[in-house]
Enzyme design. Structure first.
Site, PDB file in Angstrom:
ATOM      1  N   LYS A  70     -17.297  -5.833   6.597  1.00 37.37           N
ATOM      2  CA  LYS A  70     -16.038  -6.472   6.176  1.00 37.37           C
ATOM      3  C   LYS A  70     -15.295  -7.079   7.372  1.00 37.37           C
ATOM      4  O   LYS A  70     -14.266  -7.703   7.194  1.00 37.37           O
ATOM      5  CB  LYS A  70     -15.138  -5.439   5.485  1.00 37.37           C
ATOM      6  CG  LYS A  70     -15.454  -5.272   3.996  1.00 37.37           C
ATOM      7  CD  LYS A  70     -14.247  -4.748   3.243  1.00 37.37           C
ATOM      8  CE  LYS A  70     -14.312  -5.119   1.771  1.00 37.37           C
ATOM      9  NZ  LYS A  70     -13.049  -4.864   1.089  1.00 37.37           N
ATOM     10  N   HIS A 105       0.840  -1.202   0.000  1.00 35.03           N
ATOM     11  CA  HIS A 105       0.000   0.000   0.000  1.00 35.03           C
ATOM     12  C   HIS A 105       0.877   1.255   0.000  1.00 35.03           C
ATOM     13  O   HIS A 105       0.622   2.206  -0.744  1.00 35.03           O
ATOM     14  CB  HIS A 105      -0.878   0.059   1.263  1.00 35.03           C
ATOM     15  CG  HIS A 105      -1.951  -0.986   1.350  1.00 35.03           C
ATOM     16  ND1 HIS A 105      -2.146  -1.758   2.463  1.00 35.03           N
ATOM     17  CD2 HIS A 105      -2.910  -1.360   0.464  1.00 35.03           C
ATOM     18  CE1 HIS A 105      -3.184  -2.571   2.278  1.00 35.03           C
ATOM     19  NE2 HIS A 105      -3.658  -2.352   1.064  1.00 35.03           N
ATOM     20  N   SER A 163      -2.989  -7.463   3.164  1.00 30.16           N
ATOM     21  CA  SER A 163      -3.274  -7.306   4.597  1.00 30.16           C
ATOM     22  C   SER A 163      -3.609  -8.661   5.218  1.00 30.16           C
ATOM     23  O   SER A 163      -3.246  -8.930   6.366  1.00 30.16           O
ATOM     24  CB  SER A 163      -4.451  -6.345   4.793  1.00 30.16           C
ATOM     25  OG  SER A 163      -4.147  -5.076   4.288  1.00 30.16           O
ATOM     26  N   ARG A 215      -2.119  -6.254  -8.310  1.00 30.81           N
ATOM     27  CA  ARG A 215      -1.039  -7.207  -8.040  1.00 30.81           C
ATOM     28  C   ARG A 215      -0.974  -8.286  -9.101  1.00 30.81           C
ATOM     29  O   ARG A 215       0.066  -8.595  -9.630  1.00 30.81           O
ATOM     30  CB  ARG A 215      -1.248  -7.870  -6.668  1.00 30.81           C
ATOM     31  CG  ARG A 215      -0.831  -7.013  -5.529  1.00 30.81           C
ATOM     32  CD  ARG A 215      -1.460  -7.447  -4.252  1.00 30.81           C
ATOM     33  NE  ARG A 215      -2.896  -7.222  -4.290  1.00 30.81           N
ATOM     34  CZ  ARG A 215      -3.694  -7.356  -3.255  1.00 30.81           C
ATOM     35  NH1 ARG A 215      -3.219  -7.769  -2.115  1.00 30.81           N
ATOM     36  NH2 ARG A 215      -4.983  -7.089  -3.358  1.00 30.81           N
TER      37      ARG A 215
HETATM   38  P1  ADP Z   1      -9.889  -3.346  -0.510  1.00 32.38           P
HETATM   39  O1  ADP Z   1     -10.584  -3.952   0.672  1.00 32.38           O
HETATM   40  O2  ADP Z   1     -10.583  -2.168  -1.099  1.00 32.38           O
HETATM   41  O3  ADP Z   1      -9.392  -4.324  -1.549  1.00 32.38           O
HETATM   42  P2  ADP Z   1      -7.189  -3.153   0.427  1.00 32.38           P
HETATM   43  O4  ADP Z   1      -6.752  -2.404   1.620  1.00 32.38           O
HETATM   44  O5  ADP Z   1      -7.052  -4.643   0.480  1.00 32.38           O
HETATM   45  O6  ADP Z   1      -8.635  -2.677   0.165  1.00 32.38           O
HETATM   46  O7  ADP Z   1      -6.425  -2.611  -0.855  1.00 32.38           O
HETATM   47  C1  ADP Z   1      -6.533  -1.288  -1.299  1.00 32.38           C
HETATM   48  C2  ADP Z   1      -5.929  -1.178  -2.681  1.00 32.38           C
HETATM   49  O8  ADP Z   1      -4.528  -1.459  -2.608  1.00 32.38           O
HETATM   50  C3  ADP Z   1      -6.478  -2.155  -3.709  1.00 32.38           C
HETATM   51  O9  ADP Z   1      -6.515  -1.498  -4.960  1.00 32.38           O
HETATM   52  C4  ADP Z   1      -5.468  -3.266  -3.732  1.00 32.38           C
HETATM   53  O10 ADP Z   1      -5.454  -3.931  -4.980  1.00 32.38           O
HETATM   54  C5  ADP Z   1      -4.191  -2.469  -3.515  1.00 32.38           C
HETATM   55  N1  ADP Z   1      -3.120  -3.286  -2.956  1.00 32.38           N
HETATM   56  C6  ADP Z   1      -3.165  -4.089  -1.884  1.00 32.38           C
HETATM   57  N2  ADP Z   1      -1.977  -4.692  -1.663  1.00 32.38           N
HETATM   58  C7  ADP Z   1      -1.140  -4.258  -2.649  1.00 32.38           C
HETATM   59  C8  ADP Z   1       0.215  -4.547  -3.002  1.00 32.38           C
HETATM   60  N3  ADP Z   1       0.940  -5.422  -2.318  1.00 32.38           N
HETATM   61  N4  ADP Z   1       0.729  -3.906  -4.081  1.00 32.38           N
HETATM   62  C9  ADP Z   1      -0.043  -3.048  -4.786  1.00 32.38           C
HETATM   63  N5  ADP Z   1      -1.320  -2.749  -4.523  1.00 32.38           N
HETATM   64  C10 ADP Z   1      -1.873  -3.349  -3.470  1.00 32.38           C
END
Ligand code: ADP
Length: 171
Positions: free
Chosen positions: A41, A17, A128, A90
């Site tokens: 969620k 992130h 996460s 990803r």
């Molecule tokens: P959501 O619940 O909306 O998917 P996340 O917190 O899991 O929220 O992710 C927020 C954004 O960050 C999403 O677009 C996700 O694809 C991106 N993301 C999560 N992990 C990574 C990573 N390791 N590299 C790049 N983008 C990521």
């Protein structure tokens, strides 16, 4: 002034992130990281905790700030005067879900565009959920989350584990 939004759950924020935050903050004048406050969620960290962790990790990015939101992401973006929403990709598996959300958001508000940033290869496996899984087995998560939040994340997961042990039930 271009305002961008990076929405997500950030439960908790990872180095993946943070990489997207740093890169998107260079594209817009002002970046708002939107923390989705959606109890359905079932996040492990409260919205306040997720905001607190994000604020710690963005302290050196002057044009970034953190806010919580619920409801439609496009409405949140509109309320901020944002014209761009950032999402990270990803793998192909992310793409299928993300394109559907992006197209829905475009139908809801064509004035706001979704910009996808592809993950830096070294973080492509990171999520996460993986962080929480490894931490729940007392694994080392220092390669997964920013150093500023490491004690907080491990402390919280540890406290949940001791609650589990206390009543024999998973949280
Ligand atoms: P959501 O619940 O909306 O998917 P996340 O917190 O899991 O929220 O992710 C927020 C954004 O960050 C999403 O677009 C996700 O694809 C991106 N993301 C999560 N992990 C990574 C990573 N390791 N590299 C790049 N983008 C990521």
């Amino acid at each position: 002034m271009t305002v961008g939004v990076y929405p997500g759950s950030f439960d908790p924020v990872t180095l993946g992130h943070l990489d997207i935050i740093k890169r998107s903050s260079k594209i817009v004048d002002r970046l708002i990281i939107g923390v989705l406050n959606n109890s359905a969620k079932k996040p492990v960290f409260t919205a306040e905790e997720r905001v607190h962790m994000l604020e710690l990790v963005i302290k050196d990015i002057p044009n970034a700030a953190v806010e919580t939101f619920d409801g439609l992401t496009v409405e949140f973006a509109k309320s901020l005067g944002a014209t761009v929403m950032f999402r990270g990709l990803r793998a192909v598996t992310d793409f299928e879900y993300e394109i559907q959300i992006a197209q829905t958001n475009h139908a809801l508000n064509p004035d706001i565009d979704t910009v996808f940033l592809t993950t830096s290869v070294k973080y492509s496996y990171l999520s996460s959920s993986i962080v929480k899984e490894v931490a729940s087995y007392e694994g080392d998560i220092s390669k997964f989350v920013p150093g500023e939040i490491l004690p907080f994340v491990t402390g919280k997961i540890k406290s949940l584990r001791s609650v589990d042990n206390g009543n024999g039930q998973k949280q």
